[in-house]
Scaffold this motif. Sequence first.
Motif, PDB file in Angstrom:
ATOM      1  N   ALA A  81       0.810  -1.217   0.000  1.00 31.48           N
ATOM      2  CA  ALA A  81       0.000   0.000   0.000  1.00 31.48           C
ATOM      3  C   ALA A  81       0.846   1.272   0.000  1.00 31.48           C
ATOM      4  O   ALA A  81       0.582   2.193  -0.786  1.00 31.48           O
ATOM      5  N   PRO A  82       1.870   1.382   0.858  1.00 35.72           N
ATOM      6  CA  PRO A  82       2.723   2.575   0.782  1.00 35.72           C
ATOM      7  C   PRO A  82       3.413   2.705  -0.574  1.00 35.72           C
ATOM      8  O   PRO A  82       3.536   3.814  -1.106  1.00 35.72           O
ATOM      9  N   LEU A  83       3.870   1.584  -1.127  1.00 38.75           N
ATOM     10  CA  LEU A  83       4.542   1.631  -2.423  1.00 38.75           C
ATOM     11  C   LEU A  83       3.599   2.086  -3.529  1.00 38.75           C
ATOM     12  O   LEU A  83       4.018   2.775  -4.469  1.00 38.75           O
ATOM     13  N   ALA A  84       2.332   1.722  -3.458  1.00 32.22           N
ATOM     14  CA  ALA A  84       1.363   2.165  -4.456  1.00 32.22           C
ATOM     15  C   ALA A  84       1.258   3.688  -4.442  1.00 32.22           C
ATOM     16  O   ALA A  84       1.206   4.338  -5.499  1.00 32.22           O
ATOM     17  N   ILE A  85       1.240   4.270  -3.243  1.00 30.25           N
ATOM     18  CA  ILE A  85       1.207   5.735  -3.118  1.00 30.25           C
ATOM     19  C   ILE A  85       2.499   6.329  -3.677  1.00 30.25           C
ATOM     20  O   ILE A  85       2.484   7.342  -4.391  1.00 30.25           O
ATOM     21  N   ALA A  86       3.635   5.705  -3.354  1.00 29.05           N
ATOM     22  CA  ALA A  86       4.930   6.190  -3.834  1.00 29.05           C
ATOM     23  C   ALA A  86       4.987   6.183  -5.362  1.00 29.05           C
ATOM     24  O   ALA A  86       5.462   7.142  -5.984  1.00 29.05           O
ATOM     25  N   ARG A  87       4.498   5.114  -5.971  1.00 27.69           N
ATOM     26  CA  ARG A  87       4.523   5.025  -7.431  1.00 27.69           C
ATOM     27  C   ARG A  87       3.627   6.087  -8.069  1.00 27.69           C
ATOM     28  O   ARG A  87       3.962   6.643  -9.122  1.00 27.69           O
ATOM     29  N   GLN A  88       2.493   6.369  -7.455  1.00 33.13           N
ATOM     30  CA  GLN A  88       1.611   7.420  -7.961  1.00 33.13           C
ATOM     31  C   GLN A  88       2.309   8.775  -7.921  1.00 33.13           C
ATOM     32  O   GLN A  88       2.230   9.557  -8.874  1.00 33.13           O
ATOM     33  N   ARG A  89       2.986   9.053  -6.827  1.00 36.26           N
ATOM     34  CA  ARG A  89       3.734  10.306  -6.723  1.00 36.26           C
ATOM     35  C   ARG A  89       4.822  10.379  -7.791  1.00 36.26           C
ATOM     36  O   ARG A  89       5.026  11.409  -8.437  1.00 36.26           O
ATOM     37  N   SER A  90       5.552   9.283  -7.920  1.00 39.62           N
ATOM     38  CA  SER A  90       6.660   9.237  -8.862  1.00 39.62           C
ATOM     39  C   SER A  90       6.179   9.439 -10.302  1.00 39.62           C
ATOM     40  O   SER A  90       6.867  10.090 -11.104  1.00 39.62           O
ATOM     41  N   ALA A  91       5.008   8.913 -10.623  1.00 38.35           N
ATOM     42  CA  ALA A  91       4.470   9.044 -11.981  1.00 38.35           C
ATOM     43  C   ALA A  91       4.218  10.502 -12.352  1.00 38.35           C
ATOM     44  O   ALA A  91       4.245  10.865 -13.541  1.00 38.35           O
ATOM     45  N   ARG A  92       3.985  11.346 -11.348  1.00 37.70           N
ATOM     46  CA  ARG A  92       3.752  12.763 -11.612  1.00 37.70           C
ATOM     47  C   ARG A  92       5.058  13.536 -11.789  1.00 37.70           C
ATOM     48  O   ARG A  92       5.046  14.714 -12.143  1.00 37.70           O
ATOM     49  N   MET A  93       6.198  12.859 -11.527  1.00 38.72           N
ATOM     50  CA  MET A  93       7.513  13.491 -11.681  1.00 38.72           C
ATOM     51  C   MET A  93       8.429  12.557 -12.472  1.00 38.72           C
ATOM     52  O   MET A  93       9.412  12.016 -11.930  1.00 38.72           O
ATOM     53  N   PRO A  94       8.100  12.318 -13.735  1.00 38.27           N
ATOM     54  CA  PRO A  94       8.834  11.305 -14.511  1.00 38.27           C
ATOM     55  C   PRO A  94      10.288  11.656 -14.771  1.00 38.27           C
ATOM     56  O   PRO A  94      11.058  10.790 -15.206  1.00 38.27           O
ATOM     57  N   TRP A  95      10.693  12.888 -14.505  1.00 41.54           N
ATOM     58  CA  TRP A  95      12.089  13.269 -14.692  1.00 41.54           C
ATOM     59  C   TRP A  95      12.995  12.727 -13.584  1.00 41.54           C
ATOM     60  O   TRP A  95      14.211  12.769 -13.700  1.00 41.54           O
ATOM     61  N   LEU A  96      12.395  12.218 -12.499  1.00 38.64           N
ATOM     62  CA  LEU A  96      13.174  11.635 -11.419  1.00 38.64           C
ATOM     63  C   LEU A  96      13.353  10.138 -11.659  1.00 38.64           C
ATOM     64  O   LEU A  96      12.378   9.425 -11.908  1.00 38.64           O
TER      65      LEU A  96
END
Length: 229
Positions: A81-96
Amino acid sequence: MNETKAVRSLFEQVAPHYDSFNDLFSFGLHRVWKRQALALVKPKPGERWLDLCCGTGDLALVLANYLRPGGEVLAVDSAAAPLAIARQRSARMPWLQINWLQADVLNLPAINTGFDGAVIAYGLRNLADPGRGLEVLKRLLHPSGRGVVLDFNPSEGFAGILRQWALAGVVVPVARQVSLGEQYSYLEESIARFPDGIEQEKLAIKAGFSAAQHRSLAGGLMGALMLQC
């Protein structure tokens, strides 16, 4: 249910409220403390870093920004569950450049080693064996690698009294309002049994690090264990 599965289940349940509770209970200062911990080990552009017990990924995102251009982060957590949130955040910053991996830190699958650095924020004390967690960290780092472990300082002074009061008088009662009182009661238990700074240094040296220094942050409320291979 064994301890590892119990802790994983706890964070699966807490995940939807984790970030908002961190902001509420620390007045947003947890973000400052994480940046202070990173400043101690100076991540550089182009380096490869680990974020173990990465949770919802806020520290991994900050770290990845330090590593631009050319660097990358491997962020690991055992709970989905925490990783799902992390991946959602990361998807909004694809340059990272961040790779997310669901795995138990003490039973990692085969991954490349030789990382330049590593961070663990509020996670080492949740491992079934913190000493073994440091051994895993040492094995994954480059021979000249460095790392930092950030967590509550299990002190008995004023900072310890303040922490205990805040957890018992504020954190747990608020968590009960969303049926998470039991989960947040675990927080104080895990801090109480976590080794103090001197013992953390000893564990790190035993794990194979050439140098380990524990430094107090936030007036003694937090502690950062700096590691050098």
